[in-house]
Motif scaffolding. Structure first.
Motif, PDB file in Angstrom:
ATOM      1  N   ASN A  35      -5.975   0.803  -8.711  1.00  0.00           N
ATOM      2  CA  ASN A  35      -5.305   1.407  -7.551  1.00  0.00           C
ATOM      3  C   ASN A  35      -4.907   2.851  -7.840  1.00  0.00           C
ATOM      4  O   ASN A  35      -5.129   3.749  -7.026  1.00  0.00           O
ATOM      5  CB  ASN A  35      -4.046   0.608  -7.198  1.00  0.00           C
ATOM      6  N   TYR A  63      -5.834   6.366  -5.834  1.00  0.00           N
ATOM      7  CA  TYR A  63      -4.831   7.248  -5.232  1.00  0.00           C
ATOM      8  C   TYR A  63      -4.978   8.676  -5.772  1.00  0.00           C
ATOM      9  O   TYR A  63      -4.911   9.643  -5.016  1.00  0.00           O
ATOM     10  CB  TYR A  63      -3.413   6.748  -5.532  1.00  0.00           C
ATOM     11  N   THR A  68      -3.716  11.032  -2.675  1.00  0.00           N
ATOM     12  CA  THR A  68      -2.798  10.317  -1.782  1.00  0.00           C
ATOM     13  C   THR A  68      -1.498  10.015  -2.518  1.00  0.00           C
ATOM     14  O   THR A  68      -1.510   9.391  -3.582  1.00  0.00           O
ATOM     15  CB  THR A  68      -3.426   9.004  -1.297  1.00  0.00           C
ATOM     16  N   VAL A  79       1.662   7.865  -3.074  1.00  0.00           N
ATOM     17  CA  VAL A  79       1.974   6.464  -2.791  1.00  0.00           C
ATOM     18  C   VAL A  79       3.399   6.157  -3.224  1.00  0.00           C
ATOM     19  O   VAL A  79       3.777   6.380  -4.379  1.00  0.00           O
ATOM     20  CB  VAL A  79       0.984   5.517  -3.503  1.00  0.00           C
ATOM     21  N   ASN A 112       6.373   3.196  -3.248  1.00  0.00           N
ATOM     22  CA  ASN A 112       6.690   1.770  -3.171  1.00  0.00           C
ATOM     23  C   ASN A 112       8.163   1.630  -2.798  1.00  0.00           C
ATOM     24  O   ASN A 112       9.047   1.972  -3.586  1.00  0.00           O
ATOM     25  CB  ASN A 112       6.382   1.131  -4.527  1.00  0.00           C
ATOM     26  N   LEU A 142       0.839   7.188   1.546  1.00  0.00           N
ATOM     27  CA  LEU A 142       0.773   5.748   1.757  1.00  0.00           C
ATOM     28  C   LEU A 142       2.095   5.132   1.313  1.00  0.00           C
ATOM     29  O   LEU A 142       2.472   5.253   0.144  1.00  0.00           O
ATOM     30  CB  LEU A 142      -0.381   5.142   0.962  1.00  0.00           C
ATOM     31  N   GLN A 201       1.572   2.835  -7.806  1.00  0.00           N
ATOM     32  CA  GLN A 201       2.267   3.851  -7.018  1.00  0.00           C
ATOM     33  C   GLN A 201       2.658   5.070  -7.856  1.00  0.00           C
ATOM     34  O   GLN A 201       2.715   5.015  -9.082  1.00  0.00           O
ATOM     35  CB  GLN A 201       3.523   3.269  -6.372  1.00  0.00           C
TER      36      GLN A 201
END
Length: 219
Positions: A20, A24, A29, A31, A33, A113, A131
């Motif tokens: 992940n 990202y 992006t 991210v 959490n 995100l 994240q």
């Protein structure tokens, strides 16, 4: 960005988190959490955050709940792509769950995100979703004892937000005490107090996100 999931990635939490994270980073992006206990105001904060940022950034959400898509519907009504994960009793999201949703997004077109985790101050703290930042939200009606009682969550979080400060005149919550408790547990963590309902303190939170995004795009 085309995303291909490999079978073995989804069998291992750490591999899935790394998978992940690589996606990202490749798409630049940001991210975030978002974690909290139930009722702390994650979804309301997210709604107001989206409204403040959507003219400048393309935003998407992964929405975690035990059941229903009620919160996801609220966010979709703002014109934001939102993918629902229902854990059917599970107390947290993990990287494998998140990885399975990523093919539904075009990350190359998403600036920020948000992952809204399951309402719980224990389980989500131990799971890396890949994240950039973990943010925990604590609302003033929950009381001053939560930071020292749930130290693992606050030790592993980059930013603690105290929400619902508009209720401070009606409860015994002490902001200075909360700030000191967090400093004792995690001195490097950021601390912000706001009300998603009234907008008080929201500008500071929005600026924090913008600064985080700028750092992400420079990587």
């Amino acid at each position: 960005m085309k995303i291909t999931l490999q079978e073995d990635v989804l069998k291992d939490q750490k591999k899935a988190a790394a998978f992940n994270r690589d996606l990202y980073q490749a798409s630049h992006t940001l991210v975030i959490n978002l974690m909290s206990s139930p009722g702390a105001g994650k979804t309301t904060l997210l709604e107001q955050t989206i409204k403040a940022l959507r003219e400048e950034f393309t935003i998407a959400v992964i929405e975690g709940d035990l059941a229903t898509d009620r919160d996801a519907k609220r966010l979709r009504s703002l014109g934001v792509q939102t993918v629902q994960i229902n854990t059917v009793g599970g107390c947290h999201l993990d990287a494998r769950m998140v990885a399975k949703t990523l093919p539904q997004f075009d990350l190359s077109q998403i600036d920020i995100l948000f992952i809204e985790n399951i309402g719980n101050l224990v389980c989500p703290s131990g799971y890396d979703l890949g994240q950039d930042f973990k943010v925990v939200i604590l609302s003033v009606p929950e009381g001053n004892d939560k930071i020292p009682k749930y130290p693992v969550m606050f030790k592993r979080t980059d930013l603690t937000i105290i929400n619902k400060v508009d209720l401070l005149p009606y409860v015994t919550f002490n902001l200075s005490e909360a700030r000191e408790d967090l400093k004792n547990i995690h001195p490097a963590a950021a601390f912000k107090a706001l009300s998603a309902q009234t907008g008080e303190g929201m500008e500071d939170w929005i600026n924090w996100i913008k600064e985080a995004y700028q750092k992400r795009t420079k990587q």
